[in-house]
Design a protein around this motif. Structure first.
Motif, PDB file in Angstrom:
ATOM      1  N   ASP A  26       0.855  -1.176   0.000  1.00 33.55           N
ATOM      2  CA  ASP A  26       0.000   0.000   0.000  1.00 33.55           C
ATOM      3  C   ASP A  26       0.898   1.234   0.000  1.00 33.55           C
ATOM      4  O   ASP A  26       1.532   1.570   0.996  1.00 33.55           O
ATOM      5  N   MET A  27       0.968   1.916  -1.157  1.00 33.47           N
ATOM      6  CA  MET A  27       1.862   3.057  -1.349  1.00 33.47           C
ATOM      7  C   MET A  27       1.152   4.390  -1.158  1.00 33.47           C
ATOM      8  O   MET A  27       1.755   5.444  -1.330  1.00 33.47           O
ATOM      9  N   ALA A  34       1.675   6.135  -7.759  1.00 26.61           N
ATOM     10  CA  ALA A  34       0.912   4.895  -7.610  1.00 26.61           C
ATOM     11  C   ALA A  34       0.432   4.742  -6.177  1.00 26.61           C
ATOM     12  O   ALA A  34       1.107   5.156  -5.241  1.00 26.61           O
ATOM     13  N   ASP A  35      -0.731   4.108  -6.033  1.00 28.91           N
ATOM     14  CA  ASP A  35      -1.267   3.830  -4.702  1.00 28.91           C
ATOM     15  C   ASP A  35      -0.902   2.427  -4.220  1.00 28.91           C
ATOM     16  O   ASP A  35      -0.877   2.175  -3.020  1.00 28.91           O
ATOM     17  N   TYR A  36      -0.653   1.504  -5.172  1.00 26.74           N
ATOM     18  CA  TYR A  36      -0.314   0.131  -4.810  1.00 26.74           C
ATOM     19  C   TYR A  36       0.763  -0.412  -5.731  1.00 26.74           C
ATOM     20  O   TYR A  36       0.780  -0.109  -6.934  1.00 26.74           O
ATOM     21  N   PHE A  37       1.647  -1.228  -5.155  1.00 28.54           N
ATOM     22  CA  PHE A  37       2.575  -2.060  -5.915  1.00 28.54           C
ATOM     23  C   PHE A  37       2.158  -3.501  -5.676  1.00 28.54           C
ATOM     24  O   PHE A  37       1.764  -3.858  -4.553  1.00 28.54           O
ATOM     25  N   ALA A  99      15.295  -4.789  -3.782  1.00 24.12           N
ATOM     26  CA  ALA A  99      14.683  -4.790  -2.444  1.00 24.12           C
ATOM     27  C   ALA A  99      13.624  -3.699  -2.256  1.00 24.12           C
ATOM     28  O   ALA A  99      13.713  -2.885  -1.339  1.00 24.12           O
ATOM     29  N   LEU A 100      12.619  -3.685  -3.117  1.00 20.32           N
ATOM     30  CA  LEU A 100      11.577  -2.660  -3.025  1.00 20.32           C
ATOM     31  C   LEU A 100      10.848  -2.685  -1.681  1.00 20.32           C
ATOM     32  O   LEU A 100      10.455  -1.642  -1.170  1.00 20.32           O
ATOM     33  N   GLU A 101      10.684  -3.880  -1.136  1.00 21.25           N
ATOM     34  CA  GLU A 101       9.993  -3.976   0.147  1.00 21.25           C
ATOM     35  C   GLU A 101      10.768  -3.229   1.245  1.00 21.25           C
ATOM     36  O   GLU A 101      10.160  -2.643   2.131  1.00 21.25           O
ATOM     37  N   GLN A 102      12.099  -3.254   1.183  1.00 23.62           N
ATOM     38  CA  GLN A 102      12.901  -2.530   2.169  1.00 23.62           C
ATOM     39  C   GLN A 102      13.006  -1.053   1.808  1.00 23.62           C
ATOM     40  O   GLN A 102      12.968  -0.194   2.684  1.00 23.62           O
ATOM     41  N   ALA A 107       5.595   1.193   3.702  1.00 28.84           N
ATOM     42  CA  ALA A 107       4.382   0.692   3.051  1.00 28.84           C
ATOM     43  C   ALA A 107       3.867  -0.547   3.768  1.00 28.84           C
ATOM     44  O   ALA A 107       4.649  -1.403   4.199  1.00 28.84           O
ATOM     45  N   LYS A 108       2.545  -0.642   3.866  1.00 23.00           N
ATOM     46  CA  LYS A 108       1.927  -1.825   4.459  1.00 23.00           C
ATOM     47  C   LYS A 108       1.996  -2.969   3.449  1.00 23.00           C
ATOM     48  O   LYS A 108       1.558  -2.821   2.302  1.00 23.00           O
ATOM     49  N   LEU A 109       2.558  -4.105   3.877  1.00 23.74           N
ATOM     50  CA  LEU A 109       2.671  -5.288   3.013  1.00 23.74           C
ATOM     51  C   LEU A 109       1.547  -6.260   3.305  1.00 23.74           C
ATOM     52  O   LEU A 109       1.239  -6.520   4.475  1.00 23.74           O
ATOM     53  N   THR A 110       0.973  -6.820   2.256  1.00 21.73           N
ATOM     54  CA  THR A 110      -0.038  -7.862   2.400  1.00 21.73           C
ATOM     55  C   THR A 110       0.363  -9.016   1.490  1.00 21.73           C
ATOM     56  O   THR A 110       0.465  -8.840   0.274  1.00 21.73           O
TER      57      THR A 110
END
Length: 114
Positions: A26-27, A34-37, A99-102, A107-110
């Protein structure tokens, strides 16, 4: 379709081609473009392209066209821009390197559950 429905459709299309480690980020409020990746991994460049092709085809069936595609020829990291939702299909090594998550740690990850 809502952004969340588009995310779910992307996740399902990636999963159908055996993508691994599928997550939605959730970006909203973190970036303007963008709002989401949606991020997922593949073992080979051929699988990266197959996943990207399936995402594109399945979303087209739902009437959702992408605005831009990058990295398809190389097959290491394919980006599909659907406006407020951007899909990133990585070879595992490239995903670990970028490492986009880092990078976007706020951002909230689901995780996607099949």
């Amino acid at each position: 379709m809502t952004e969340k429905e588009i995310c779910t459709a992307i996740c399902k299309a990636a999963s159908d081609k055996k993508a691994r480690d599928i997550v939605t980020m959730d970006m909203e409020g973190l970036m303007i473009s963008a709002d989401y990746f949606v991020i997922c991994s593949a073992n080979t460049a051929t699988q990266v392209r197959a996943i990207a092709d399936n995402i594109e085809e399945e979303l087209a069936k739902l009437g959702v066209a992408f605005n831009h595609k990058e990295g398809y020829r190389e097959g290491e990291w394919v980006l599909l821009d659907f406006g407020d939702v951007v899909a990133h299909v990585f070879m595992q090594e490239a995903r670990e390197y970028y490492a986009l998550e880092q990078l976007w740690g706020d951002a909230k990850l689901t995780a996607y559950e099949d």
